[in-house]
Design a protein around this motif. Structure first.
Motif, short mmCIF file in Angstrom:
data_model
loop_
_atom_site.label_atom_id
_atom_site.label_comp_id
_atom_site.label_asym_id
_atom_site.label_seq_id
_atom_site.Cartn_x
_atom_site.Cartn_y
_atom_site.Cartn_z
N TYR A 119 -5.17 9.16 2.36
CA TYR A 119 -4.64 10.38 1.76
C TYR A 119 -3.22 10.72 2.19
CZ TYR A 119 -9.72 10.78 1.46
OH TYR A 119 -11.04 10.53 1.25
N GLY A 120 -2.68 9.98 3.13
CA GLY A 120 -1.40 10.34 3.71
C GLY A 120 -1.58 11.40 4.78
N SER A 124 3.36 13.79 3.27
CA SER A 124 3.50 12.45 2.70
C SER A 124 3.82 12.51 1.21
CB SER A 124 2.19 11.66 2.86
OG SER A 124 1.93 11.34 4.20
N ASP A 125 4.60 11.54 0.75
CA ASP A 125 4.80 11.38 -0.69
C ASP A 125 3.61 10.68 -1.32
OD1 ASP A 125 7.40 12.48 -0.66
OD2 ASP A 125 8.23 10.57 0.04
N LYS A 126 2.92 9.85 -0.53
CA LYS A 126 1.77 9.12 -1.03
C LYS A 126 0.97 8.61 0.17
CE LYS A 126 4.85 5.13 -1.55
NZ LYS A 126 5.44 4.17 -2.50
N PRO A 127 -0.28 8.18 -0.05
CA PRO A 127 -1.06 7.61 1.06
C PRO A 127 -0.37 6.38 1.63
CG PRO A 127 -2.45 8.05 -0.85
CD PRO A 127 -1.04 8.23 -1.30
N TRP A 128 -0.58 6.17 2.93
CA TRP A 128 0.05 5.01 3.56
C TRP A 128 -0.38 3.70 2.90
CZ3 TRP A 128 -0.16 6.00 9.60
CH2 TRP A 128 0.67 7.11 9.91
N LYS A 130 -0.64 2.94 -0.03
CA LYS A 130 0.13 2.66 -1.25
C LYS A 130 1.52 2.10 -0.92
CE LYS A 130 -2.97 4.33 -4.15
NZ LYS A 130 -3.66 3.46 -5.12
N GLU A 131 1.87 2.07 0.35
CA GLU A 131 3.16 1.53 0.76
C GLU A 131 3.12 0.00 0.71
OE1 GLU A 131 5.75 3.26 1.36
OE2 GLU A 131 5.11 5.28 1.97
#
Length: 431
Positions: A119-120, A124-128, A130-131
């Protein structure tokens, strides 16, 4: 053996010494020892210090807390108010900046990492997950279970050298401030595992001054040994959380702690502390995971310890048991190895470990020799990510669990194994 640098001896002298040492080693093997120094477990005498805690919650004493909560029932996800206050005082945070969980701070670290991936974190801009890539900084030597969590999730670990003042902050700043893939760093800031080093004021101030390239960067501040002084005059650790608040960066840190080596190792209390925004973010996710943690155990702890002053007095009893063990190991290491030029080790003033460095390529051999003679140590290389010590030099010594007589035997055998491994290494390099 005379105090003389082993490297100054001739091949013939080293060969003669190896035979002499192996003869002594065989006498240890014949003893049939079975001693475990693999982890920093509290001894039975330490666990006995809290035995009366079991008497604090009975059918007669009842299960209603001081704040009027029925601890048998659901609710109070953050923990009992009085327990939150006790652990908040221990970790130097506010009562509304902490969540008291189960018995394991490691579990809470794992959960924090899991939630960040799924969920980040707050901001966060996005969950980790998704990096494209996630990196974590790992001061070495460090805590093997920290590294196991990051490895488990496939996070790339980057070694950061430990100095006498804490992590090499030039390295930390370079990675954190230039690479947005660096999402965090593991830290044991007081009596670090395994070096026993307490971060200096200068190091803590530089942590507070970080300007991460990743806006969702987090310092995983595992303050496991905050009250674990071996001496009356304990090390002082600067309050990083307060420094971050002054700079408006309080969201950057997760603080962890527990009573696992204060009360019962398997039935203590753990806590995560953070900014109010971080806590609110985590709490919404925790509310899906559980209705509440074990408040009966929380009640036992607050009835037994009462407040931070009583808890600190209790820790002096732990120190009285642990201090002679550390002193004995340090005395034996000094007597047997000092001046030989084959080893160096830390002399911690608190915590649970001594970090020991051999000559290059000798750590695994030393641990194997000890194991074969009946003394189990933490695997060589365990204090490094992926279990890989590039120089094969580091060994973590955990003096806490054996009683003094057993510990003396184990320490003497350890020194003998170091000498054998060192002589073998010198013979190999002399050819």
């Amino acid at each position: 053996m005379p105090v003389e640098m082993l490297a100054n001896r001739s091949v013939a002298q080293l060969e003669a010494l190896r035979l002499e040492l192996m003869e002594e080693y065989e006498s240890y093997r014949a003893m049939g020892l079975d001693l475990d120094m693999s982890r920093g477990k509290p001894s039975a005498r330490q666990l006995d210090l809290c035995q009366e805690m079991l008497d604090t919650v009975t059918s007669r004493s009842g299960t209603i807390s001081e704040s009027g909560i029925d601890c048998r029932n659901y609710g109070y996800l953050d923990g009992l108010p009085e327990v939150r206050q006790l652990l908040a005082n221990m970790l130097e945070v506010g009562k509304d900046e902490i969540i008291v969980g189960g018995n394991s701070s490691l579990n809470m670290m794992y959960d924090c990492m899991t939630r960040a991936l799924l969920y980040g974190v707050y901001g966060s801009d996005k969950p980790w997950c998704k990096e494209p890539e996630i990196k974590f900084l790992c001061p070495v030597p460090g805590y093997d279970r920290h590294f196991a969590i990051t490895q488990h999730f496939g996070i790339r670990m980057i070694n950061i050298d430990m100095t006498d003042e804490g992590p090499n902050m030039d390295q930390v700043e370079r990675y954190v401030e230039s690479d947005p893939a660096v999402k965090g760093i593991w830290c044991v800031p007081k009596y670090s595992n395994p070096t026993g080093i307490t971060y200096s004021d200068r190091v803590v101030e530089r942590f507070a001054g970080l300007t991460p390239a990743a806006r969702d960067f987090r310092i995983f501040w595992d303050n496991a040994y905050t009250v674990h002084d071996l001496y009356d005059e304990g090390d002082h650790l600067l309050d990083l959380f307060s420094l971050l608040k002054e700079k408006g960066k309080e969201d950057m840190i997760f603080i962890f702690g527990s009573t696992s080596k204060i009360s019962f190792a398997g039935a203590g209390l753990a806590a995560v502390a953070a900014s109010r925004k971080n806590i609110a973010f985590m709490r919404r996710q925790l509310a899906i995971q559980t209705i509440s943690y074990d408040k009966i155990t929380q009640l036992m702890h607050v009835r037994f310890f009462q407040d931070l002053d009583h808890l600190k007095e209790h820790m002096k009893k732990h120190a009285a048991i642990l201090r002679p063990k550390f002193q004995m190991v340090e005395e034996i290491l000094t007597r047997e190895l000092d001046g030989l030029g084959i080893a160096r080790w830390t002399r911690p003033r608190g915590g649970y470990f001594i970090s020991f460095d051999t000559l290059p390529g000798c750590a695994k051999r030393t641990v194997a020799l000890c194991k074969e003679a009946g003394v189990t140590l933490t695997a060589a290389g365990a204090a490094f990510p992926y279990g890989i010590d590039p120089k094969d030099t580091n060994i973590r010594i955990a003096p806490s669990y054996p009683e003094l007589g057993e510990l003396e035997q184990a320490a003497k055998l350890f020194c003998l194994a170091v000498k054998i491994a060192s002589v073998e290494y010198l013979l190999t390099t002399s050819v």
